[in-house]
Design an enzyme around this catalytic site. Sequence first.
Site, PDB file in Angstrom:
ATOM      1  N   CYS A  77       0.822  -1.211   0.000  1.00 38.97           N
ATOM      2  CA  CYS A  77       0.000   0.000   0.000  1.00 38.97           C
ATOM      3  C   CYS A  77       0.855   1.260   0.000  1.00 38.97           C
ATOM      4  CB  CYS A  77      -0.901   0.002   1.232  1.00 38.97           C
ATOM      5  SG  CYS A  77      -1.934   1.467   1.339  1.00 38.97           S
ATOM      6  N   CYS A  83      -0.570   6.061   7.189  1.00 30.97           N
ATOM      7  CA  CYS A  83      -1.894   5.608   7.625  1.00 30.97           C
ATOM      8  C   CYS A  83      -1.737   4.769   8.886  1.00 30.97           C
ATOM      9  CB  CYS A  83      -2.523   4.773   6.510  1.00 30.97           C
ATOM     10  SG  CYS A  83      -4.023   3.930   6.992  1.00 30.97           S
ATOM     11  N   CYS A  86      -3.199  -1.326   9.200  1.00 31.33           N
ATOM     12  CA  CYS A  86      -2.295  -2.297   8.548  1.00 31.33           C
ATOM     13  C   CYS A  86      -0.835  -2.145   8.959  1.00 31.33           C
ATOM     14  CB  CYS A  86      -2.390  -2.155   7.031  1.00 31.33           C
ATOM     15  SG  CYS A  86      -4.033  -2.390   6.401  1.00 31.33           S
ATOM     16  N   GLN A 302     -19.440  -9.378  11.895  1.00 28.99           N
ATOM     17  CA  GLN A 302     -17.986  -9.588  11.835  1.00 28.99           C
ATOM     18  C   GLN A 302     -17.446  -8.954  10.552  1.00 28.99           C
ATOM     19  OE1 GLN A 302     -15.823 -10.708  13.900  1.00 28.99           O
ATOM     20  NE2 GLN A 302     -16.845 -12.053  15.358  1.00 28.99           N
ATOM     21  N   TYR A 331     -24.159 -12.293  24.368  1.00 28.49           N
ATOM     22  CA  TYR A 331     -23.643 -11.224  23.482  1.00 28.49           C
ATOM     23  C   TYR A 331     -23.898 -11.656  22.034  1.00 28.49           C
ATOM     24  CZ  TYR A 331     -21.076 -10.552  27.884  1.00 28.49           C
ATOM     25  OH  TYR A 331     -20.735 -10.429  29.207  1.00 28.49           O
ATOM     26  N   GLU A 352     -28.639 -10.191  24.236  1.00 27.46           N
ATOM     27  CA  GLU A 352     -27.839  -9.065  23.719  1.00 27.46           C
ATOM     28  C   GLU A 352     -28.406  -7.774  24.293  1.00 27.46           C
ATOM     29  OE1 GLU A 352     -25.697  -6.410  22.094  1.00 27.46           O
ATOM     30  OE2 GLU A 352     -25.161  -8.451  21.517  1.00 27.46           O
ATOM     31  N   ASP A 401     -19.461 -14.520  23.393  1.00 26.68           N
ATOM     32  CA  ASP A 401     -18.602 -13.751  22.484  1.00 26.68           C
ATOM     33  C   ASP A 401     -18.666 -12.281  22.891  1.00 26.68           C
ATOM     34  OD1 ASP A 401     -17.140 -12.740  20.386  1.00 26.68           O
ATOM     35  OD2 ASP A 401     -18.557 -13.288  18.815  1.00 26.68           O
ATOM     36  N   CYS A 428     -12.128 -11.399  21.181  1.00 24.91           N
ATOM     37  CA  CYS A 428     -11.290 -10.574  20.303  1.00 24.91           C
ATOM     38  C   CYS A 428     -10.178  -9.921  21.117  1.00 24.91           C
ATOM     39  CB  CYS A 428     -12.128  -9.521  19.592  1.00 24.91           C
ATOM     40  SG  CYS A 428     -12.982  -8.426  20.724  1.00 24.91           S
TER      41      CYS A 428
END
Length: 470
Positions: A77, A83, A86, A302, A331, A352, A401, A428
Amino acid sequence: MGRKQTNKVIFENITVLDAGAKGVSVAKAPEGQVIFIPNVVPGDVVDIQTLKKRKAYFEGKAIKFHSYSEHRTTPVCEHFGACGGCKWQNMKYDRQLFYKNQEVQNNLKRIGKIELPDFEPILGSEKQFFYRNKMEFGFSDTRWLTEKEIQSGDDLAKKNALGFHIPRMWDKILDIEKCHLQQDPSNAIRNEIKRFATENGMTFFNARNHEGLLRTLMIRTASTGEIMVLIQFYQEDKAQRELLLNHIDETFPQITSLQYVINSKANDTLYDQDIKLYKGRDYILEEMEGLQFSINAKSFYQTNSDQAYELYKITREFAGLTGNEVVYDLYTGTGTIAQFVSKKAKKVIGVEAVPEAIADAKENAKRNNITNCEFYVGDMKNVFNDDFIAHHGQPDVVITDPPRDGMHKDVVEQLLKIGAAKIVYVSCNSATQARDLALMDEHYKVTRVRPVDMFPQTHHVENVVLLEKR
């Protein structure tokens, strides 16, 4: 008040040792202090200029490279470095997976301090670029100039930007020409909107003065080929707004959902906004194993659709369902995991806190003719009580989750009280997951662990753990 200027030190010939948190690498000064440095790869040998001195460590930057790491690769990139996304594009993908796996292992061992089985191999993403289904860009009338642009001295009059926030600078936007995160026609749509708006004298937002017409752009794509575009305007200007929206509609007839928001409040979050449909329908459809999920502008889904499918398959496999189980899905979001496992379960109860997400979940279950899923709105630590269990039955399996913060300790206590035979914990953030696993260790043994990479070129990693009752 200005910060006290520290004496900046230069350390020469330092080998970068490891990849640390948040995509920053780690080296050591000759006297043993840790140095955090961005944009380098473990194995690089560099001269480092320190920028900040903290009690226990330095923050610095590489000012000269003596030799490059064998794990290095050339970033694809043009915006890499300037930026904020990434950050690992300069590291070979197999090495990215190595460090992600290592982070999960370290967190589970050091924070969890629990007995662990051998990890199953981290699941890499087949697509390493163009994998995201949702991107958000900001408009700005004060484009961030990179050092390279300033030195080149040309083309600095173009002030408008449509792109990403510079890290830690809330009012500065880097103009993006080509982003490698979302598939076409994402780049074409963004670049055409910028070109047309500039040509027609539309004002781009100024975050400091709170003025300007165009505020943000969101593009969502689905594996079905459907596309959603949402423009956020800071104020209403019917003529300009319709001029832009009509142009987008005519130029990109493949857009499924064209929407807009007029938002003049201090922040640009959409969740409390009235979203207007301009053309098409107000949702796009995502598909997985024949199930369809509607995604509207506010839906959580997701961000890597292909890899979400792999993550859900691992979750279902860990749950080991035979068709007779009562499953609680905590969740649950828009109920994707709940519906995904439902055909292997007796019934699934999804909970949720976001009412709109539960409305979506019910709608999706109806669309998919799923009759053994029930969805409830509520804060997990309040809903999830004895009456709820008495009403819905004792779960055989709990799937959880939670968001990055992990589970509230009251939820963990409830889980221990309920005592389901199995808990599948999708996370996560393996640091908060490790903390929660430690709280459950007396009653549950971790029997399977498998990290999953949802975000190539970044340091983020998901992790799936199976807990079985001791």
